[in-house]
Design an enzyme around this catalytic site. Sequence first.
Site, mmCIF file in Angstrom:
data_model
loop_
_atom_site.group_PDB
_atom_site.id
_atom_site.type_symbol
_atom_site.label_atom_id
_atom_site.label_comp_id
_atom_site.label_asym_id
_atom_site.label_seq_id
_atom_site.Cartn_x
_atom_site.Cartn_y
_atom_site.Cartn_z
ATOM 1 N N SER A 136 0.856 -1.175 0.000
ATOM 2 C CA SER A 136 0.000 0.000 0.000
ATOM 3 C C SER A 136 0.894 1.227 0.000
ATOM 4 C CB SER A 136 -0.897 -0.004 1.240
ATOM 5 O OG SER A 136 -1.660 1.176 1.325
ATOM 6 N N LYS A 162 -1.257 -1.039 -4.371
ATOM 7 C CA LYS A 162 -2.411 -0.225 -3.996
ATOM 8 C C LYS A 162 -1.967 1.226 -3.857
ATOM 9 C CE LYS A 162 -4.420 -0.034 0.236
ATOM 10 N NZ LYS A 162 -5.270 -0.456 1.372
ATOM 11 N N LYS A 164 -3.018 5.044 -2.692
ATOM 12 C CA LYS A 164 -3.927 5.961 -2.033
ATOM 13 C C LYS A 164 -4.238 7.110 -2.995
ATOM 14 C CE LYS A 164 -3.979 4.066 2.157
ATOM 15 N NZ LYS A 164 -5.194 3.637 2.867
ATOM 16 N N ASP A 189 -7.313 3.250 -3.245
ATOM 17 C CA ASP A 189 -7.995 3.389 -1.962
ATOM 18 C C ASP A 189 -8.222 4.867 -1.689
ATOM 19 O OD1 ASP A 189 -8.985 3.230 0.596
ATOM 20 O OD2 ASP A 189 -7.140 2.468 1.506
ATOM 21 N N GLU A 214 -11.363 1.080 -3.432
ATOM 22 C CA GLU A 214 -11.671 0.827 -2.028
ATOM 23 C C GLU A 214 -12.253 2.069 -1.350
ATOM 24 O OE1 GLU A 214 -9.261 -0.668 2.001
ATOM 25 O OE2 GLU A 214 -8.242 -0.548 0.059
ATOM 26 N N ASP A 239 -14.400 -1.086 3.106
ATOM 27 C CA ASP A 239 -13.451 -1.233 4.203
ATOM 28 C C ASP A 239 -14.084 -0.647 5.455
ATOM 29 O OD1 ASP A 239 -11.348 -1.088 6.014
ATOM 30 O OD2 ASP A 239 -10.105 0.234 4.814
ATOM 31 N N LYS A 263 -10.287 -6.324 8.026
ATOM 32 C CA LYS A 263 -9.233 -5.943 8.959
ATOM 33 C C LYS A 263 -9.601 -6.455 10.342
ATOM 34 C CE LYS A 263 -7.703 -1.760 6.549
ATOM 35 N NZ LYS A 263 -7.754 -0.276 6.523
ATOM 36 N N GLY A 291 -4.564 -3.707 6.208
ATOM 37 C CA GLY A 291 -3.677 -3.513 7.342
ATOM 38 C C GLY A 291 -3.760 -2.115 7.906
#
Length: 374
Positions: A136, A162, A164, A189, A214, A239, A263, A291
């Site tokens: 990530s 991934k 952000k 995400d 996400e 999420d 998670k 995570g």
Amino acid sequence: MQLRRIDLKLVRLPLVRPFRTSSHVKDHLAHILVRVESDDGLVGWGECASPSDPYYCPETTETCWHILRDFLGPLVLGKDWETIDDLTALYRLVKGNNFAKAGLEMACCDLIARSQGISLARFIGGVRPKIASGVSLGIEDDLTALLDTIERHLSAGYKRIKLKIGPGRDVEVVREVRRVYPGILLQVDANSAYTLDDIDMLRRLDEFDLLLIEQPLAHDDIIDHAKLQAALRTPVCLDESIHSVDDARKAIELDACRVINIKVSRVGGLMEARRIHDYCFTRGVPVWCGGMHEFGIGRAANVALSSLPGFVFPGDVSGSDKYYLQDVVDPPVLAFDGDVPVPTGPGLGHEPVEEFIIANTRREVTLDAGEVVV
């Protein structure tokens, strides 16, 4: 079985490099480590990986400390229990506060697995000897630096990237990453950075063949995500909106998502995480393990969870060396050519390094037979 002692330790570790999301930047993390000791002297460890601020969820490190010290700990100390369901029943009246609950429950799962001489993965029903790991990556102002970071992780064998994203750092960034790396598993995400007013922009992400997007909308929403999913080809992954198996059921029934990120901390522990997995697995909905930049204790629990059969996408369970120069467990959780081995030793399969934990502890408290010792 009874717990005769619970130790809470607030441990702070610097990050190898700052991590930026749509809401904040971090250069260190402080998590609560939970050590439990049974009446027969067995020990288990858990990790409360709550953020220190209320930008991801309402809980913070301070609220978790309060709930663990003043409610969860006293409710379970000296009480009889045999299974994790017995344990969680002791604090059933405590609403929410899932990060705090997860730290205590994880420690007790480790305790039981150790008492039975089996790995945590086997205790929860894991089947894989290793798990595929992704990374990530935070928001970067410098696109060249981001591409260099991606190249470094792909060269190390990581299976998925991934990114952000946030307003102004979304379509063009993804377009350039996809241009340079046309064949990689890529997902984004948003951490709730958008609304339905942004639907036209989010629809533009369909052209990049993303694995998923996400949590694009509000952290507590399911309804608007259903409207968004109907307008997108890209699978929506929830999420922050999923706190229980009931939340997962509602989201799937409404077609608010086609993938779920599980998670351990967000859902209150390993047993609820397994229930969500089992529900999704029977309905053919893929899941993956997210995570919270866990230290080695929480990271080892994530590895065990990811060994369940329904975790078909690479998760965020990368090697701890990506985040920390030294971890709180030995051996550290590491990835080898993008795969993380699932430990076969008792419990977490990684031993806490107590001297290192003590050296990095900023606050601690002991709960013992109803008494608090600071």
